[in-house]
Structure formats: C-alpha cells, structure tokens
Design an enzyme around this catalytic site. Structure first.
Site, mmCIF file in Angstrom:
data_model
loop_
_atom_site.group_PDB
_atom_site.id
_atom_site.type_symbol
_atom_site.label_atom_id
_atom_site.label_comp_id
_atom_site.label_asym_id
_atom_site.label_seq_id
_atom_site.Cartn_x
_atom_site.Cartn_y
_atom_site.Cartn_z
ATOM 1 N N LYS A 10 4.153 13.589 -38.300
ATOM 2 C CA LYS A 10 4.722 13.111 -39.394
ATOM 3 C C LYS A 10 3.817 12.774 -40.528
ATOM 4 O O LYS A 10 2.914 12.166 -40.219
ATOM 5 C CB LYS A 10 5.473 11.862 -38.974
ATOM 6 N N SER A 90 -2.820 7.136 -35.368
ATOM 7 C CA SER A 90 -3.559 7.918 -36.283
ATOM 8 C C SER A 90 -2.849 7.987 -37.498
ATOM 9 O O SER A 90 -3.227 8.719 -38.388
ATOM 10 C CB SER A 90 -4.023 9.057 -35.669
ATOM 11 N N ILE A 92 0.138 9.234 -38.293
ATOM 12 C CA ILE A 92 0.891 10.666 -38.189
ATOM 13 C C ILE A 92 2.169 10.496 -37.443
ATOM 14 O O ILE A 92 2.774 11.652 -36.685
ATOM 15 C CB ILE A 92 0.282 11.799 -38.230
ATOM 16 N N GLY A 93 2.549 9.463 -36.824
ATOM 17 C CA GLY A 93 3.910 9.128 -36.145
ATOM 18 C C GLY A 93 3.856 9.666 -34.795
ATOM 19 O O GLY A 93 4.842 10.051 -34.080
ATOM 20 N N GLY A 94 2.737 9.863 -34.036
ATOM 21 C CA GLY A 94 2.654 10.549 -32.639
ATOM 22 C C GLY A 94 3.563 9.901 -31.779
ATOM 23 O O GLY A 94 4.453 10.616 -31.127
ATOM 24 N N GLY A 95 3.414 8.359 -31.809
ATOM 25 C CA GLY A 95 4.086 7.697 -30.504
ATOM 26 C C GLY A 95 5.581 7.903 -30.807
ATOM 27 O O GLY A 95 6.323 8.117 -30.102
ATOM 28 N N SER A 96 5.796 7.683 -32.313
ATOM 29 C CA SER A 96 7.226 7.594 -32.726
ATOM 30 C C SER A 96 7.788 8.821 -32.530
ATOM 31 O O SER A 96 9.064 9.171 -32.167
ATOM 32 C CB SER A 96 7.369 7.107 -34.261
ATOM 33 N N ALA A 97 7.168 10.143 -33.001
ATOM 34 C CA ALA A 97 7.699 11.370 -32.929
ATOM 35 C C ALA A 97 7.746 11.805 -31.208
ATOM 36 O O ALA A 97 8.735 12.390 -31.078
ATOM 37 C CB ALA A 97 6.605 12.370 -33.134
ATOM 38 N N ASP A 123 9.316 4.287 -37.759
ATOM 39 C CA ASP A 123 9.400 5.872 -38.125
ATOM 40 C C ASP A 123 10.198 6.408 -37.281
ATOM 41 O O ASP A 123 10.353 7.693 -37.182
ATOM 42 C CB ASP A 123 7.917 6.392 -37.690
#
Length: 275
Positions: A10, A90, A92-97, A123
C-alpha cells in the site's frame, strides 16, 4: 481446500492528518494506491496456525500477528502460510495487507467478512479492497478515485523499522488542511500537479526521528524522480519516474550506492474485483 491471496504493498501518495479524536485516533485524508510488489498468503482449512517465510520473516510468527488476529476476528480457523517479501513496520501496509489477504481468502472459503475491519488498524479497510481510493476518517471512509495512469515507481526502504505511534506523537500540528478536491480525471501530468499540491504530514516528524529517510528522498530526487515522498509513517519512500526504463535505472544506481537498502522498481497493481 486451499486458497492463495496476493497482499500488495500500500502506498500513501498523500497523507494529510486533519484532526485527532478524543479517544486518541487520528483523522486522515489520503490518496492510496497499491503496487505490483507484495507478500503472499496461503490458507488451508484446519486448525489455526501461522508459518512465515521469505526475506523479512524474522520475528513475525508470534501469536499477536495480524494474520492470526484477522482469522480470529472472522471466527475462522485455517493454517496460514505467509511469504513476507515486504519490509516490516515500513509505511506500506505490510501487516495490514497481509491481514486483509487473510480475510479475502477466508471469504473465498465461505467465511463472512467481519464488521468494522478497521479494528485491526486504519489501513485494513483500504487494504481489503486493494484498489485506489481516497481514505478518510480513521480509515473507514473510502471513496473511489478517477482512473490513474500506470505510475512507474521506485520504492526504497533503508531497512529500519519505524514505530507509527512515535511518529504521530512527534507531529506537533494535528489539525491540518484536507486534500484538495479530486478532479474528474487524471493523466500523468495532472496527477503530478495534484500530488505536488498535497503532503505527507508525517514526513517531517519521521525525518526528525530517523534522518536517513531524508537521505532516501534525496537519493530518489538525485536520480530524477518527478515526485519523491514518504509513504505512511515511513520509512519506505517512493519516487515517481517518467517510464519503466528510468525507474529501473534509478533503482539500479541507488542500489549500487546503498547496498543494504531494500529497493524495487514497480508499477501499480491491477485493480482486483470486489470481494
């Protein structure tokens, strides 16, 4: 039954912080898009479990992982395999993605989506849809946006984890102007003009806490980025370039100069059908 879901990165092309509620949650106004790079989630029917592999897997298999929390929120059990390609904490929404990919996968397996997915983070709703949107409120208000050109971008993370709460605490002014109204259509020049009229209100506080973010932005600018900006609360930054060739060369040269950074050249992810 087994299903696989892509969890695209994201990117907050803009991020205006427009207020703070009495319960502490911040009000946001953000133009969000998704990149062609991301993590991957595989779900297999069975007892609830999580295994993590990939270049950024270290330390992510704990019981409080967002993927497990998403499955519990949906009242479902599955063996979750997460391939972690994106840097952690970071911007860029890694965990949320990843959590959103779990919910999409569970929906394909017959489980209902839980109400108020934003309980897992601001997110979550936008990552659940994984298509460009204007995100407002505490993340729960999503507005479709005009079709966007296929941006050619370079993403750079200096391999530092940035705690989002610390960056918000460092933001002195919480009541900032919202984004300008979105136009009816965008070409690349018009989109860049619009983005230059916007901000990421968390960028300066993050740089004050982690000066290397400023180094990342200068590296992108020095390589000819038409716009360089931090995503989310950092530390990942993106640069928008005229075409794939210039983006690829910029990624190569920055990588040669900063060998320890995570760097990738990418475009926008194809829009996915509604869940």
């Amino acid at each position: 039954m087994s299903v696989q879901e892509f969890a695209p990165a994201k990117l907050n092309l803009t991020l205006h912080v427009t207020g703070q509620r009495e319960d502490g949650y911040h009000l946001l106004d953000s133009l969000v898009v998704f990149a062609r790079v991301g993590d991957s989630v595989t779900l297999v029917e069975g007892g609830l479990s999580l295994s993590v592999s990939g270049p950024f897997a270290q330390g992510l298999s704990g019981d409080d992982n967002l993927c497990l929390r998403a499955a519990r929120l949906a009242g479902a059990e599955a063996a979750i395999s997460l391939t972690k390609n994106l840097p952690v904490a970071s911007g860029i929404g890694g965990g949320s993605a990843d959590a959103a990919a779990v919910l999409r996968g569970l929906a394909r397996m017959g489980h209902e989506l839980p109400p108020e997915p934003e309980r897992l983070g601001a997110d979550l709703p936008v990552c659940l849809a994984s298509q460009p949107a204007r995100m407002r409120g505490t993340g729960e208000i999503l507005q479709p946006v005009p079709d966007l050109p296929d941006l050619r971008m370079v993403l750079v993370n200096p391999r530092i984890e940035v705690p989002t709460p610390a960056v918000f605490r460092a933001l002195e002014q919480k009541n900032n102007p919202a984004m300008p109204d979105l136009p009816g259509q965008f070409d690349l020049e018009g989109l860049l003009d619009y983005l230059h009229a916007c901000r990421n209100d968390l960028q300066d506080p993050a740089i004050n806490l982690f000066p290397v973010i400023g180094t990342v932005l200068r590296a992108l600018q020095d390589e000819g980025a038409m716009l360089a900006r931090m995503s989310g609360s950092g530390a990942t930054c993106f640069g928008i370039f005229p075409d794939a060739t210039s983006a690829g060369m910029a990624a190569y040269r920055i990588g040669a100069a900063y060998e320890n950074w995570w760097i990738t050249s990418t475009g926008l992810a194809p829009q996915s059908p509604p869940i």
